[in-house]
Motif scaffolding. Structure first.
Motif, PDB file in Angstrom:
ATOM      1  N   ASN A  70       0.809  -1.217   0.000  1.00 34.25           N
ATOM      2  CA  ASN A  70       0.000   0.000   0.000  1.00 34.25           C
ATOM      3  C   ASN A  70       0.846   1.272   0.000  1.00 34.25           C
ATOM      4  OD1 ASN A  70      -2.733   0.717  -0.242  1.00 34.25           O
ATOM      5  ND2 ASN A  70      -2.795   1.448   1.872  1.00 34.25           N
ATOM      6  N   ARG A  71       2.130   1.161  -0.366  1.00 37.97           N
ATOM      7  CA  ARG A  71       3.008   2.321  -0.531  1.00 37.97           C
ATOM      8  C   ARG A  71       3.731   2.299  -1.868  1.00 37.97           C
ATOM      9  NH1 ARG A  71       0.308   2.824   3.241  1.00 37.97           N
ATOM     10  NH2 ARG A  71       0.804   3.526   5.360  1.00 37.97           N
ATOM     11  N   VAL A  72       3.391   1.363  -2.761  1.00 38.03           N
ATOM     12  CA  VAL A  72       4.149   1.238  -4.011  1.00 38.03           C
ATOM     13  C   VAL A  72       3.287   1.365  -5.265  1.00 38.03           C
ATOM     14  CG1 VAL A  72       5.946  -0.150  -2.939  1.00 38.03           C
ATOM     15  CG2 VAL A  72       3.994  -1.299  -4.011  1.00 38.03           C
ATOM     16  N   PHE A  73       2.002   1.731  -5.121  1.00 43.04           N
ATOM     17  CA  PHE A  73       1.182   1.919  -6.315  1.00 43.04           C
ATOM     18  C   PHE A  73       1.672   3.137  -7.095  1.00 43.04           C
ATOM     19  CE2 PHE A  73      -1.632  -0.725  -3.768  1.00 43.04           C
ATOM     20  CZ  PHE A  73      -2.139  -1.580  -4.724  1.00 43.04           C
ATOM     21  N   PRO A  74       1.612   3.130  -8.415  1.00 41.62           N
ATOM     22  CA  PRO A  74       1.001   2.126  -9.292  1.00 41.62           C
ATOM     23  C   PRO A  74       1.853   0.881  -9.515  1.00 41.62           C
ATOM     24  CG  PRO A  74       1.919   3.865 -10.611  1.00 41.62           C
ATOM     25  CD  PRO A  74       2.091   4.295  -9.180  1.00 41.62           C
ATOM     26  N   GLY A  75       3.070   0.844  -8.995  1.00 37.10           N
ATOM     27  CA  GLY A  75       3.892  -0.343  -9.102  1.00 37.10           C
ATOM     28  C   GLY A  75       4.633  -0.461 -10.416  1.00 37.10           C
ATOM     29  N   ASP A  76       5.264  -1.621 -10.617  1.00 39.04           N
ATOM     30  CA  ASP A  76       6.065  -1.867 -11.806  1.00 39.04           C
ATOM     31  C   ASP A  76       5.968  -3.358 -12.139  1.00 39.04           C
ATOM     32  OD1 ASP A  76       7.960  -2.274 -13.760  1.00 39.04           O
ATOM     33  OD2 ASP A  76       9.654  -1.530 -12.587  1.00 39.04           O
ATOM     34  N   PRO A  77       5.338  -3.717 -13.248  1.00 37.00           N
ATOM     35  CA  PRO A  77       5.154  -5.140 -13.565  1.00 37.00           C
ATOM     36  C   PRO A  77       6.466  -5.893 -13.764  1.00 37.00           C
ATOM     37  CG  PRO A  77       4.559  -3.768 -15.439  1.00 37.00           C
ATOM     38  CD  PRO A  77       4.756  -2.847 -14.283  1.00 37.00           C
ATOM     39  N   ASP A  78       7.560  -5.173 -14.019  1.00 41.79           N
ATOM     40  CA  ASP A  78       8.855  -5.811 -14.262  1.00 41.79           C
ATOM     41  C   ASP A  78       9.753  -5.812 -13.032  1.00 41.79           C
ATOM     42  OD1 ASP A  78       8.218  -6.249 -16.993  1.00 41.79           O
ATOM     43  OD2 ASP A  78       8.746  -4.167 -17.431  1.00 41.79           O
ATOM     44  N   SER A  79       9.224  -5.357 -11.894  1.00 37.49           N
ATOM     45  CA  SER A  79      10.047  -5.271 -10.691  1.00 37.49           C
ATOM     46  C   SER A  79      10.374  -6.646 -10.134  1.00 37.49           C
ATOM     47  CB  SER A  79       9.323  -4.452  -9.619  1.00 37.49           C
ATOM     48  OG  SER A  79      10.067  -4.431  -8.414  1.00 37.49           O
ATOM     49  N   ASP A  80      11.542  -6.782  -9.519  1.00 40.75           N
ATOM     50  CA  ASP A  80      11.911  -8.007  -8.815  1.00 40.75           C
ATOM     51  C   ASP A  80      11.293  -8.064  -7.418  1.00 40.75           C
ATOM     52  OD1 ASP A  80      13.470  -8.912 -10.925  1.00 40.75           O
ATOM     53  OD2 ASP A  80      15.279  -7.900 -10.192  1.00 40.75           O
ATOM     54  N   GLU A  81      10.764  -6.930  -6.927  1.00 39.57           N
ATOM     55  CA  GLU A  81      10.101  -6.902  -5.626  1.00 39.57           C
ATOM     56  C   GLU A  81       8.666  -7.408  -5.802  1.00 39.57           C
ATOM     57  OE1 GLU A  81      12.083  -3.420  -3.016  1.00 39.57           O
ATOM     58  OE2 GLU A  81      10.699  -2.749  -4.572  1.00 39.57           O
ATOM     59  N   TYR A  82       8.287  -8.385  -5.005  1.00 38.47           N
ATOM     60  CA  TYR A  82       6.998  -9.038  -5.205  1.00 38.47           C
ATOM     61  C   TYR A  82       5.847  -8.037  -5.173  1.00 38.47           C
ATOM     62  CZ  TYR A  82       2.916 -11.931  -4.553  1.00 38.47           C
ATOM     63  OH  TYR A  82       1.686 -12.492  -4.697  1.00 38.47           O
ATOM     64  N   GLU A  83       5.764  -7.219  -4.122  1.00 37.41           N
ATOM     65  CA  GLU A  83       4.627  -6.302  -3.996  1.00 37.41           C
ATOM     66  C   GLU A  83       4.626  -5.221  -5.071  1.00 37.41           C
ATOM     67  OE1 GLU A  83       4.779  -8.266  -0.014  1.00 37.41           O
ATOM     68  OE2 GLU A  83       6.287  -7.420  -1.354  1.00 37.41           O
ATOM     69  N   ARG A  84       5.801  -4.766  -5.467  1.00 38.79           N
ATOM     70  CA  ARG A  84       5.850  -3.733  -6.513  1.00 38.79           C
ATOM     71  C   ARG A  84       5.343  -4.288  -7.845  1.00 38.79           C
ATOM     72  NH1 ARG A  84       8.241   1.040  -5.753  1.00 38.79           N
ATOM     73  NH2 ARG A  84       9.400   0.212  -3.975  1.00 38.79           N
ATOM     74  N   ALA A  85       5.589  -5.567  -8.085  1.00 41.45           N
ATOM     75  CA  ALA A  85       5.052  -6.209  -9.289  1.00 41.45           C
ATOM     76  C   ALA A  85       3.583  -6.582  -9.129  1.00 41.45           C
ATOM     77  CB  ALA A  85       5.882  -7.448  -9.626  1.00 41.45           C
ATOM     78  N   LEU A  86       3.155  -6.853  -7.895  1.00 45.85           N
ATOM     79  CA  LEU A  86       1.757  -7.199  -7.631  1.00 45.85           C
ATOM     80  C   LEU A  86       0.833  -6.001  -7.794  1.00 45.85           C
ATOM     81  CD1 LEU A  86      -0.474  -9.123  -6.540  1.00 45.85           C
ATOM     82  CD2 LEU A  86       0.286  -8.509  -4.220  1.00 45.85           C
ATOM     83  N   ALA A  87       1.308  -4.802  -7.462  1.00 48.60           N
ATOM     84  CA  ALA A  87       0.453  -3.607  -7.464  1.00 48.60           C
ATOM     85  C   ALA A  87      -0.273  -3.393  -8.786  1.00 48.60           C
ATOM     86  CB  ALA A  87       1.278  -2.376  -7.081  1.00 48.60           C
ATOM     87  N   PRO A  88       0.388  -3.419  -9.942  1.00 45.46           N
ATOM     88  CA  PRO A  88      -0.363  -3.220 -11.194  1.00 45.46           C
ATOM     89  C   PRO A  88      -1.329  -4.359 -11.497  1.00 45.46           C
ATOM     90  CG  PRO A  88       1.940  -3.720 -11.667  1.00 45.46           C
ATOM     91  CD  PRO A  88       1.846  -3.481 -10.198  1.00 45.46           C
ATOM     92  N   ARG A  89      -1.017  -5.576 -11.054  1.00 46.31           N
ATOM     93  CA  ARG A  89      -1.951  -6.694 -11.247  1.00 46.31           C
ATOM     94  C   ARG A  89      -3.221  -6.475 -10.437  1.00 46.31           C
ATOM     95  NH1 ARG A  89       0.891 -11.435  -8.972  1.00 46.31           N
ATOM     96  NH2 ARG A  89      -1.102 -12.471  -9.421  1.00 46.31           N
ATOM     97  N   LEU A  90      -3.065  -6.015  -9.195  1.00 45.00           N
ATOM     98  CA  LEU A  90      -4.232  -5.745  -8.363  1.00 45.00           C
ATOM     99  C   LEU A  90      -5.049  -4.594  -8.945  1.00 45.00           C
ATOM    100  CD1 LEU A  90      -5.990  -6.068  -5.868  1.00 45.00           C
ATOM    101  CD2 LEU A  90      -4.286  -4.770  -4.556  1.00 45.00           C
ATOM    102  N   ALA A  91      -4.368  -3.544  -9.382  1.00 44.96           N
ATOM    103  CA  ALA A  91      -5.078  -2.408  -9.979  1.00 44.96           C
ATOM    104  C   ALA A  91      -5.856  -2.841 -11.222  1.00 44.96           C
ATOM    105  CB  ALA A  91      -4.091  -1.299 -10.321  1.00 44.96           C
ATOM    106  N   ALA A  92      -5.290  -3.758 -12.009  1.00 48.02           N
ATOM    107  CA  ALA A  92      -5.976  -4.232 -13.205  1.00 48.02           C
ATOM    108  C   ALA A  92      -7.238  -5.013 -12.843  1.00 48.02           C
ATOM    109  CB  ALA A  92      -5.031  -5.113 -14.026  1.00 48.02           C
ATOM    110  N   GLU A  93      -7.200  -5.766 -11.745  1.00 51.88           N
ATOM    111  CA  GLU A  93      -8.384  -6.504 -11.301  1.00 51.88           C
ATOM    112  C   GLU A  93      -9.507  -5.556 -10.892  1.00 51.88           C
ATOM    113  OE1 GLU A  93      -8.989 -10.223 -10.760  1.00 51.88           O
ATOM    114  OE2 GLU A  93      -7.754  -9.771 -12.508  1.00 51.88           O
ATOM    115  N   LEU A  94      -9.168  -4.318 -10.541  1.00 53.42           N
ATOM    116  CA  LEU A  94     -10.151  -3.349 -10.064  1.00 53.42           C
ATOM    117  C   LEU A  94     -10.539  -2.327 -11.124  1.00 53.42           C
ATOM    118  CD1 LEU A  94      -8.520  -2.757  -6.562  1.00 53.42           C
ATOM    119  CD2 LEU A  94     -10.522  -4.175  -7.075  1.00 53.42           C
ATOM    120  N   GLU A  95      -9.974  -2.454 -12.301  1.00 55.49           N
ATOM    121  CA  GLU A  95     -10.266  -1.510 -13.374  1.00 55.49           C
ATOM    122  C   GLU A  95     -11.743  -1.579 -13.764  1.00 55.49           C
ATOM    123  OE1 GLU A  95      -8.616  -0.280 -17.830  1.00 55.49           O
ATOM    124  OE2 GLU A  95      -7.718  -1.953 -16.720  1.00 55.49           O
ATOM    125  N   GLY A  96     -12.372  -0.430 -13.878  1.00 53.67           N
ATOM    126  CA  GLY A  96     -13.771  -0.352 -14.294  1.00 53.67           C
ATOM    127  C   GLY A  96     -14.780  -0.581 -13.190  1.00 53.67           C
TER     128      GLY A  96
END
Length: 289
Positions: A70-96
């Motif tokens: 909850n401090r790394v949004f919007p994140g980075d899909p290519d990051s090696d950090e798990y949560e930083r890569a998870l952030a855009p995936r979670l945001a995509a699940e909530l799109e719309g």
């Protein structure tokens, strides 16, 4: 991340997210209870999406594995950090989504309260539809939280971390959220006015034995010390300051956040009852304070 789809009684697409922080298992428990109790197919055209966000952190019982989600949004899909890569995936699940509710617990004392970054009409409906007396406007605090990047998102602190009371309250708050957006029609929604408190600044810790002298949302008289340790003495000199997330031992770096009571958020329909938009009404309310 686990996503569970359920039906809706209405037309809105709504989502509830638990387990953003792995040391806050109440959110996952609430999401799974809702998954067990809600029907898979609804009578309306909308949907209810239930998400368990950070499964590895939940399994480890830690706030995060690599970085605070909850401090790394919007994140980075290519990051090696798990949560930083998870952030855009979670945001995509909530799109719309028409409304999103994110569940949290804290080390701070009651009462439960809501948090938003952008007070859209959907956010107004969520906040005033839940049984909370206060909502924190965090728009000026951070831009890296879920509610700051996903439209129509409200976060809710449902109670003290690890308590059964937080689980029970959070579950009832979720039912109220679903009723407010028409996803659940077991009983009519209940809307109430909610006090808006603007988050101002974080109050740092220095070291030694911490002491906090005022509870959450309690007015701090000018000249009074809010909190202190061996390094800092935080004396409040201005009128209208209240603590948010006040805690002596819950957070390593801060005693909490200073806030200021700004206005009252009115239920949907009330603010525009005489032909003015909710945005105009909100402006009028704030200028009257």
């Amino acid at each position: 991340m686990e996503t569970i789809e359920r039906g809706s009684a209405g037309s809105a697409r709504v989502a509830i997210v638990g387990g953003i922080h792995g040391d806050e298992p109440a959110g996952e428990r609430i999401v799974r209870r809702l998954a067990d109790e809600l029907d898979e197919v609804g009578t309306g055209s909308g949907s209810v999406r239930l998400i368990v966000a950070n499964e590895p952190a939940l399994a480890a019982g830690t706030r995060y594995t690599d970085a605070d989600l909850n401090r790394v949004f919007p994140g980075d899909p290519d990051s090696d950090e798990y949560e930083r890569a998870l952030a855009p995936r979670l945001a995509a699940e909530l799109e719309g989504m028409d409304a999103v509710l994110a569940l949290h617990t804290s080390h701070s004392a009651p009462p439960p309260f809501a948090i938003y970054s952008d007070p859209t009409d959907s956010v107004r409906r969520t906040v005033t539809g839940m049984p909370v007396e206060y909502v924190v406007d965090s728009g000026e605090l951070r831009s890296t939280t879920l509610d700051s990047v996903v439209p129509h998102t409200v976060s809710i602190e449902v109670g003290r971390q690890g308590s059964e009371e937080a689980v029970a309250f959070g579950y009832e708050a979720c039912l109220a959220f679903l009723r407010a957006h028409g996803a659940l029609d077991d009983e009519p929604p209940t809307f109430t006015e909610t006090t808006v408190v603007a988050g101002d600044e974080e109050v740092p810790k220095g070291g030694g034995e911490p002491r906090v002298h005022f509870a959450n949302f309690e007015a701090i008289p000018p000249g009074s010390v809010f909190a202190e340790d061996d390094v800092y003495t935080h004396r409040v000199e201005e009128e209208g300051v209240v603590p948010i997330l006040a805690s002596e031992h819950g957070y390593e770096e801060i005693f909490g956040i200073y806030g200021r009571v700004q206005s009252v958020m009115k239920p949907p329909g009330e603010a525009s009852a005489e032909g003015e938009s909710t945005e105009d009404a909100s402006t009028r309310e704030e200028s009257a304070e």
